[in-house]
Design a protein around this motif. Structure first.
Motif, PDB file in Angstrom:
ATOM      1  N   ASN A 245      -4.003  -6.257  -9.495  1.00  0.00           N
ATOM      2  CA  ASN A 245      -3.782  -4.750  -9.988  1.00  0.00           C
ATOM      3  C   ASN A 245      -3.774  -4.041 -10.000  1.00  0.00           C
ATOM      4  OD1 ASN A 245      -2.076  -3.183 -12.505  1.00  0.00           O
ATOM      5  ND2 ASN A 245      -4.481  -3.088 -13.265  1.00  0.00           N
ATOM      6  N   PRO A 246      -2.677  -2.501  -9.120  1.00  0.00           N
ATOM      7  CA  PRO A 246      -1.404  -2.569 -10.053  1.00  0.00           C
ATOM      8  C   PRO A 246      -0.558  -2.774  -8.929  1.00  0.00           C
ATOM      9  CG  PRO A 246      -2.060  -0.814  -8.704  1.00  0.00           C
ATOM     10  CD  PRO A 246      -3.083  -1.022  -8.738  1.00  0.00           C
ATOM     11  N   VAL A 247      -0.191  -3.413  -8.005  1.00  0.00           N
ATOM     12  CA  VAL A 247       0.288  -4.223  -7.249  1.00  0.00           C
ATOM     13  C   VAL A 247       2.092  -4.300  -7.656  1.00  0.00           C
ATOM     14  CG1 VAL A 247       0.761  -5.623  -4.540  1.00  0.00           C
ATOM     15  CG2 VAL A 247      -1.317  -5.091  -5.448  1.00  0.00           C
ATOM     16  N   PRO A 248       1.935  -5.903  -8.396  1.00  0.00           N
ATOM     17  CA  PRO A 248       2.961  -6.245  -8.783  1.00  0.00           C
ATOM     18  C   PRO A 248       3.710  -5.439  -9.906  1.00  0.00           C
ATOM     19  CG  PRO A 248       1.265  -8.080  -9.381  1.00  0.00           C
ATOM     20  CD  PRO A 248       0.992  -6.417  -8.677  1.00  0.00           C
ATOM     21  N   ALA A 249       3.618  -4.086 -10.567  1.00  0.00           N
ATOM     22  CA  ALA A 249       3.785  -2.919 -11.201  1.00  0.00           C
ATOM     23  C   ALA A 249       4.015  -2.246 -10.010  1.00  0.00           C
ATOM     24  CB  ALA A 249       2.549  -2.501 -12.137  1.00  0.00           C
ATOM     25  N   LYS A 250       3.993  -1.366  -9.832  1.00  0.00           N
ATOM     26  CA  LYS A 250       4.297  -0.408  -8.553  1.00  0.00           C
ATOM     27  C   LYS A 250       5.284  -1.291  -7.887  1.00  0.00           C
ATOM     28  CE  LYS A 250       1.602   3.151  -7.438  1.00  0.00           C
ATOM     29  NZ  LYS A 250       0.690   3.370  -6.166  1.00  0.00           N
ATOM     30  N   VAL A 251       5.194  -2.958  -7.659  1.00  0.00           N
ATOM     31  CA  VAL A 251       6.804  -3.442  -6.751  1.00  0.00           C
ATOM     32  C   VAL A 251       8.198  -3.699  -7.715  1.00  0.00           C
ATOM     33  CG1 VAL A 251       7.307  -5.733  -5.864  1.00  0.00           C
ATOM     34  CG2 VAL A 251       5.798  -4.617  -5.106  1.00  0.00           C
ATOM     35  N   LEU A 252       7.399  -3.339  -8.821  1.00  0.00           N
ATOM     36  CA  LEU A 252       8.404  -3.458 -10.072  1.00  0.00           C
ATOM     37  C   LEU A 252       9.569  -2.412 -10.577  1.00  0.00           C
ATOM     38  CD1 LEU A 252      10.371  -5.796 -11.595  1.00  0.00           C
ATOM     39  CD2 LEU A 252       8.977  -5.918 -13.783  1.00  0.00           C
ATOM     40  N   LEU A 253       8.267  -1.087 -10.491  1.00  0.00           N
ATOM     41  CA  LEU A 253       8.778  -0.348 -10.368  1.00  0.00           C
ATOM     42  C   LEU A 253      10.021   0.441  -9.685  1.00  0.00           C
ATOM     43  CD1 LEU A 253       5.833   1.337 -12.347  1.00  0.00           C
ATOM     44  CD2 LEU A 253       7.917   1.232 -13.378  1.00  0.00           C
ATOM     45  N   ILE A 259      10.349   4.685  -9.342  1.00  0.00           N
ATOM     46  CA  ILE A 259       9.466   5.477  -8.535  1.00  0.00           C
ATOM     47  C   ILE A 259      10.021   5.027  -7.391  1.00  0.00           C
ATOM     48  CG2 ILE A 259       7.552   4.833  -9.731  1.00  0.00           C
ATOM     49  CD1 ILE A 259       6.351   3.041  -7.717  1.00  0.00           C
ATOM     50  N   GLU A 260       9.780   6.026  -6.295  1.00  0.00           N
ATOM     51  CA  GLU A 260      10.601   6.120  -4.964  1.00  0.00           C
ATOM     52  C   GLU A 260       9.907   5.183  -3.959  1.00  0.00           C
ATOM     53  OE1 GLU A 260      12.220   9.303  -1.291  1.00  0.00           O
ATOM     54  OE2 GLU A 260      11.480   9.891  -2.967  1.00  0.00           O
ATOM     55  N   HIS A 261       8.810   5.150  -4.073  1.00  0.00           N
ATOM     56  CA  HIS A 261       7.961   3.981  -3.081  1.00  0.00           C
ATOM     57  C   HIS A 261       7.029   3.161  -3.716  1.00  0.00           C
ATOM     58  CE1 HIS A 261       9.749   6.155   0.569  1.00  0.00           C
ATOM     59  NE2 HIS A 261       9.514   8.011  -0.434  1.00  0.00           N
ATOM     60  N   SER A 262       7.142   1.823  -3.355  1.00  0.00           N
ATOM     61  CA  SER A 262       5.376   1.440  -4.460  1.00  0.00           C
ATOM     62  C   SER A 262       4.571   1.293  -3.152  1.00  0.00           C
ATOM     63  CB  SER A 262       6.175  -0.439  -4.477  1.00  0.00           C
ATOM     64  OG  SER A 262       6.685  -0.765  -2.508  1.00  0.00           O
ATOM     65  N   THR A 263       4.158   2.276  -2.810  1.00  0.00           N
ATOM     66  CA  THR A 263       2.429   2.550  -1.735  1.00  0.00           C
ATOM     67  C   THR A 263       1.542   2.231  -2.361  1.00  0.00           C
ATOM     68  OG1 THR A 263       3.877   4.240  -0.668  1.00  0.00           O
ATOM     69  CG2 THR A 263       2.150   4.236  -0.153  1.00  0.00           C
ATOM     70  N   LEU A 268      -5.442  -2.320  -1.110  1.00  0.00           N
ATOM     71  CA  LEU A 268      -4.306  -2.932  -1.424  1.00  0.00           C
ATOM     72  C   LEU A 268      -3.184  -3.025  -0.690  1.00  0.00           C
ATOM     73  CD1 LEU A 268      -4.828  -1.298  -5.368  1.00  0.00           C
ATOM     74  CD2 LEU A 268      -5.483  -3.704  -4.226  1.00  0.00           C
ATOM     75  N   THR A 269      -2.257  -3.668  -1.039  1.00  0.00           N
ATOM     76  CA  THR A 269      -0.475  -3.476   0.121  1.00  0.00           C
ATOM     77  C   THR A 269       0.890  -4.660  -1.067  1.00  0.00           C
ATOM     78  OG1 THR A 269       0.553  -4.444   1.693  1.00  0.00           O
ATOM     79  CG2 THR A 269      -1.997  -5.292   0.881  1.00  0.00           C
ATOM     80  N   GLU A 270       1.808  -4.081  -0.983  1.00  0.00           N
ATOM     81  CA  GLU A 270       2.893  -4.675  -2.172  1.00  0.00           C
ATOM     82  C   GLU A 270       3.286  -5.816  -1.333  1.00  0.00           C
ATOM     83  OE1 GLU A 270       6.305  -2.956  -0.933  1.00  0.00           O
ATOM     84  OE2 GLU A 270       5.794  -1.392   0.635  1.00  0.00           O
ATOM     85  N   ASP A 271       2.609  -6.604  -0.164  1.00  0.00           N
ATOM     86  CA  ASP A 271       2.500  -8.063   0.694  1.00  0.00           C
ATOM     87  C   ASP A 271       1.946  -8.489  -0.268  1.00  0.00           C
ATOM     88  OD1 ASP A 271       4.052  -6.090   2.817  1.00  0.00           O
ATOM     89  OD2 ASP A 271       2.369  -6.285   4.029  1.00  0.00           O
ATOM     90  N   ASP A 272       1.354  -8.731  -1.053  1.00  0.00           N
ATOM     91  CA  ASP A 272       0.177  -9.550  -1.735  1.00  0.00           C
ATOM     92  C   ASP A 272       1.708 -10.167  -3.183  1.00  0.00           C
ATOM     93  OD1 ASP A 272      -2.244  -9.837  -0.111  1.00  0.00           O
ATOM     94  OD2 ASP A 272      -2.734  -8.358  -0.984  1.00  0.00           O
TER      95      ASP A 272
END
Length: 294
Positions: A245-253, A259-263, A268-272
């Protein structure tokens, strides 16, 4: 408005640009979405990557959140291991229109019961707003001692506890230690069980992506209808936590163009998030459920 007038607080993500700067327009947009759903907003909690933000970024988040014309309450996260820094942070936030503070158990040091009491009492004494104490041993390395609740239950600024140990037994022990304090589940999927044990509400990650549906889920759970929703919400929140957390939430948003980016802040990284189809399927399931009950 009292802290406990609100049954659902969304532990809000902190949107960022690709270079790691804050995306304040996206932050304002997310807060307005929560306001439309009637959900209180927690900024700079663990879901908001509060400890990874620079002090200047934290100040910008509080300034932005408190400047919006919204009806729901704003709660600000307070956490770390340096007591003086936390006291100074609370004092800084006092100048803005925020409604309450979330005080987390001190990190890393693993203090004993009396050390925890001293820590929380110092923060409660500093705050001039209602406070919610936060037990999350998976992140802090130590569980909140029941002595904290026994010793501080009568403090005028102590209004609630966010219980995120994942243990119903621990929750029941805390309730015995502070019978008049409101308890909030810190785990979306456990809310129906906590509701049956008398909890007051939820501090939610899921509400980031499903603000209206989560609001309905909380209402139904607190009305005793949570068990019938459990299979759906268990499956969908499991997908939302397939990664730190919060990687999956940002990716889905980001996928939903909220949101414009999932940075995220390293490490933490969206690669996970290896399979976004799980998140998209969960999103479809929740949206379908909510559309059918409207």
């Amino acid at each position: 408005m009292s802290l406990t007038d609100t049954q659902l607080y969304t532990a809000l993500v902190t949107p960022m640009k690709e270079n790691g700067d804050l995306h304040l327009d996206d932050l304002a947009s997310l807060i307005h979405r929560q306001d439309e759903a009637g959900n209180g907003v927690l900024v700079l909690g663990s879901t908001g990557e509060g400890l990874a933000q620079s002090l200047e970024h934290k100040k910008q988040v509080v300034k932005t959140a408190s400047s919006l014309n919204i009806d729901v309450p704003i709660m600000v996260g307070v956490g770390g291991f340096n007591l003086r820094n936390q006291i100074e942070w609370i004092e800084y936030c006092h100048q803005f229109d925020v409604d309450s503070f979330l005080l987390v158990t001190p990190l890393y040091a693993k203090p004993g019961a009396k050390g925890q009491v001293q820590w929380f009492k110092s923060l409660l004494d500093t705050a001039d707003r209602p406070c919610m104490l936060y037990n999350v041993p998976s992140r802090t390395g130590i569980s909140m001692s029941p002595l904290v609740l026994k010793e501080l239950a009568d403090h005028p600024n102590f209004h609630a506890v966010k219980e995120a140990s994942g243990s119903i037994d621990d929750y029941q022990q805390y309730r015995k230690a502070a019978k008049d304090i409101a308890f909030y589940s810190g785990d979306d999927a456990l809310l129906p069980f906590f509701a049956m044990a008398g909890c007051h509400g939820l501090v939610s990650v899921a509400a980031n992506v499903w603000p209206h549906a989560t609001h309905e889920y909380v209402s139904r759970s607190l009305d005793g209808r949570g068990p019938e929703l459990l299979p759906l919400w268990q499956e969908c929140t499991d997908a939302l936590f397939k990664g730190p957390n919060p990687v999956p939430a940002k990716v889905l948003l980001h996928e939903k163009e909220e949101i414009e980016h999932s940075t995220l802040h390293p490490p933490l990284t969206e690669d996970d998030v290896e399979d976004i189809s799980l998140l998209k399927n969960a999103d479809n399931m929740i949206e379908q459920w909510y559309s059918e009950i409207e």
